[in-house]
Design a protein around this motif. Sequence first.
Motif, PDB file in Angstrom:
ATOM      1  N   PHE A 168      16.831  20.339 -19.240  1.00  0.00           N
ATOM      2  CA  PHE A 168      17.962  19.819 -20.007  1.00  0.00           C
ATOM      3  C   PHE A 168      19.083  20.855 -20.102  1.00  0.00           C
ATOM      4  O   PHE A 168      20.267  20.509 -20.036  1.00  0.00           O
ATOM      5  N   TRP A 169      18.701  22.134 -20.228  1.00  0.00           N
ATOM      6  CA  TRP A 169      19.701  23.186 -20.380  1.00  0.00           C
ATOM      7  C   TRP A 169      20.535  23.361 -19.114  1.00  0.00           C
ATOM      8  O   TRP A 169      21.760  23.259 -19.149  1.00  0.00           O
TER       9      TRP A 169
ATOM     10  N   PHE B  26       9.458  26.953 -18.869  1.00  0.00           N
ATOM     11  CA  PHE B  26       8.106  27.111 -19.402  1.00  0.00           C
ATOM     12  C   PHE B  26       7.757  28.591 -19.554  1.00  0.00           C
ATOM     13  O   PHE B  26       7.291  29.026 -20.624  1.00  0.00           O
ATOM     14  N   VAL B  27       7.978  29.364 -18.495  1.00  0.00           N
ATOM     15  CA  VAL B  27       7.597  30.787 -18.514  1.00  0.00           C
ATOM     16  C   VAL B  27       8.521  31.590 -19.417  1.00  0.00           C
ATOM     17  O   VAL B  27       8.065  32.355 -20.282  1.00  0.00           O
ATOM     18  N   VAL B  28       9.826  31.438 -19.239  1.00  0.00           N
ATOM     19  CA  VAL B  28      10.793  32.232 -20.003  1.00  0.00           C
ATOM     20  C   VAL B  28      10.688  31.938 -21.494  1.00  0.00           C
ATOM     21  O   VAL B  28      10.667  32.864 -22.320  1.00  0.00           O
ATOM     22  N   GLY B  29      10.620  30.662 -21.852  1.00  0.00           N
ATOM     23  CA  GLY B  29      10.541  30.309 -23.265  1.00  0.00           C
ATOM     24  C   GLY B  29       9.273  30.825 -23.922  1.00  0.00           C
ATOM     25  O   GLY B  29       9.313  31.336 -25.054  1.00  0.00           O
TER      26      GLY B  29
ATOM     27  N   SER C 242       5.305  25.322 -25.223  1.00  0.00           N
ATOM     28  CA  SER C 242       5.627  25.866 -23.901  1.00  0.00           C
ATOM     29  C   SER C 242       6.106  24.751 -22.977  1.00  0.00           C
ATOM     30  O   SER C 242       7.057  24.931 -22.203  1.00  0.00           O
ATOM     31  N   VAL C 243       5.441  23.579 -23.065  1.00  0.00           N
ATOM     32  CA  VAL C 243       5.912  22.414 -22.298  1.00  0.00           C
ATOM     33  C   VAL C 243       7.303  21.996 -22.774  1.00  0.00           C
ATOM     34  O   VAL C 243       8.174  21.636 -21.970  1.00  0.00           O
ATOM     35  N   PHE C 244       7.505  22.059 -24.098  1.00  0.00           N
ATOM     36  CA  PHE C 244       8.823  21.750 -24.641  1.00  0.00           C
ATOM     37  C   PHE C 244       9.879  22.680 -24.045  1.00  0.00           C
ATOM     38  O   PHE C 244      10.983  22.250 -23.697  1.00  0.00           O
ATOM     39  N   TRP C 245       9.548  23.986 -23.930  1.00  0.00           N
ATOM     40  CA  TRP C 245      10.476  24.942 -23.313  1.00  0.00           C
ATOM     41  C   TRP C 245      10.750  24.564 -21.857  1.00  0.00           C
ATOM     42  O   TRP C 245      11.875  24.735 -21.368  1.00  0.00           O
ATOM     43  N   GLY C 246       9.745  24.066 -21.146  1.00  0.00           N
ATOM     44  CA  GLY C 246       9.962  23.647 -19.764  1.00  0.00           C
ATOM     45  C   GLY C 246      10.927  22.482 -19.666  1.00  0.00           C
ATOM     46  O   GLY C 246      11.834  22.473 -18.828  1.00  0.00           O
TER      47      GLY C 246
ATOM     48  N   ALA D  71      19.386  34.124 -27.665  1.00  0.00           N
ATOM     49  CA  ALA D  71      18.617  34.849 -26.653  1.00  0.00           C
ATOM     50  C   ALA D  71      17.906  33.886 -25.714  1.00  0.00           C
ATOM     51  O   ALA D  71      17.825  34.118 -24.499  1.00  0.00           O
ATOM     52  N   GLY D  72      17.393  32.770 -26.276  1.00  0.00           N
ATOM     53  CA  GLY D  72      16.750  31.776 -25.428  1.00  0.00           C
ATOM     54  C   GLY D  72      17.723  31.161 -24.434  1.00  0.00           C
ATOM     55  O   GLY D  72      17.395  30.982 -23.259  1.00  0.00           O
TER      56      GLY D  72
END
Length: 342
Positions: free
Chosen positions: A254-255, A204-207, A245-249, A179-180
């Motif tokens: 990277f994605w 950042f926001v989506v994750g 959240s920073v990691f998600w950004g 889903a991510g």
Amino acid sequence: MEEQKTQISSELEALCAPLPAAAERAGKALEERYYVSLAQAAMEPEDSPTRLGPKALALESEVQAELEGVRQVSRTLVQTYQTLDSAADELSARLRDMRTARERKWYVPNPPANSAIDLAEARRDHFAQGLNIYKVLLICAAGSFAGVVVEMLWCLITNGYLESRAGLVYGPFNLLYGAGAVCLTLALYKYRNRGYQWSFLGGFVVGSVLEYVCSWAQEALLGSRSWDYSGMALNLNGRICLVYSVFWGVLGIFWIKDLYPRMAKYILKIPNRTGRPLTWALTVFLLVNALISCVAVSRWSERVAGEPAGGGFWEFVDQRFPDERMERIFANMEFGPPAGGR
């Protein structure tokens, strides 16, 4: 091509060059026409203590019309700036992607440029072209698998042992990662040929939203939690925190700049004839797997609470998915009140 680019930029420069002087002349004209008149109107005695006089009303109406015209021009200029800035950002990103794709490293091949993937999909009329349903479903399946593998390797590196990070009872799959991957792709696909700042912000926001919603849904529906950030700084109800959240950004960058084009390159190799049935088969497998997993976890939660099986079906579930097996699959799952007392 170089001549064409020079012609485009020269035309834009010729159109924009007079604008600063025109804006300055407009400002001086407004000052000469209205500033003194407005000051005089403010000094004149009121015709009525409750309303403006005819002259003041006419002046106000004229100024309001001028304001609307100036503001409309300002909005047009802002829109023009945003359009040109977006075009420059995308052209710069495409140039950077081309350079990156052309470079060669001995340890790992560079990802293809997103623009090259787009072109190849269009030329082949591929079944997973663009961001259609087939591409989305394949990204979900691949992300569900890759996320588990990466987290298991991370556990091995940091803790020195392998531990299951699966989210489903059959196979190394976790739909949270799928889903991510889908949410990141849907949010960032439009900006895949843009600068890194858009990818970071979107990730950042989506994750953060995805992690919070999944944590809340798991606790509300199954009475369990797979993560709790209550002990970390700047967390929100223990479901998300600033660090992750920073990691998600960073993951967003990277994605969409690295992992997505690599994945799309491999998807391009799937023939149209086999691609569609293969995609639907994977999707049905994951959906059935998710349904069985929800049933198994729900019954596991009841066993932890000391509730006996309520019939033959639940006895069968207890036999197929005993506590030992569930603890091996869902190594980090916990039941009961959260650590933060929520």
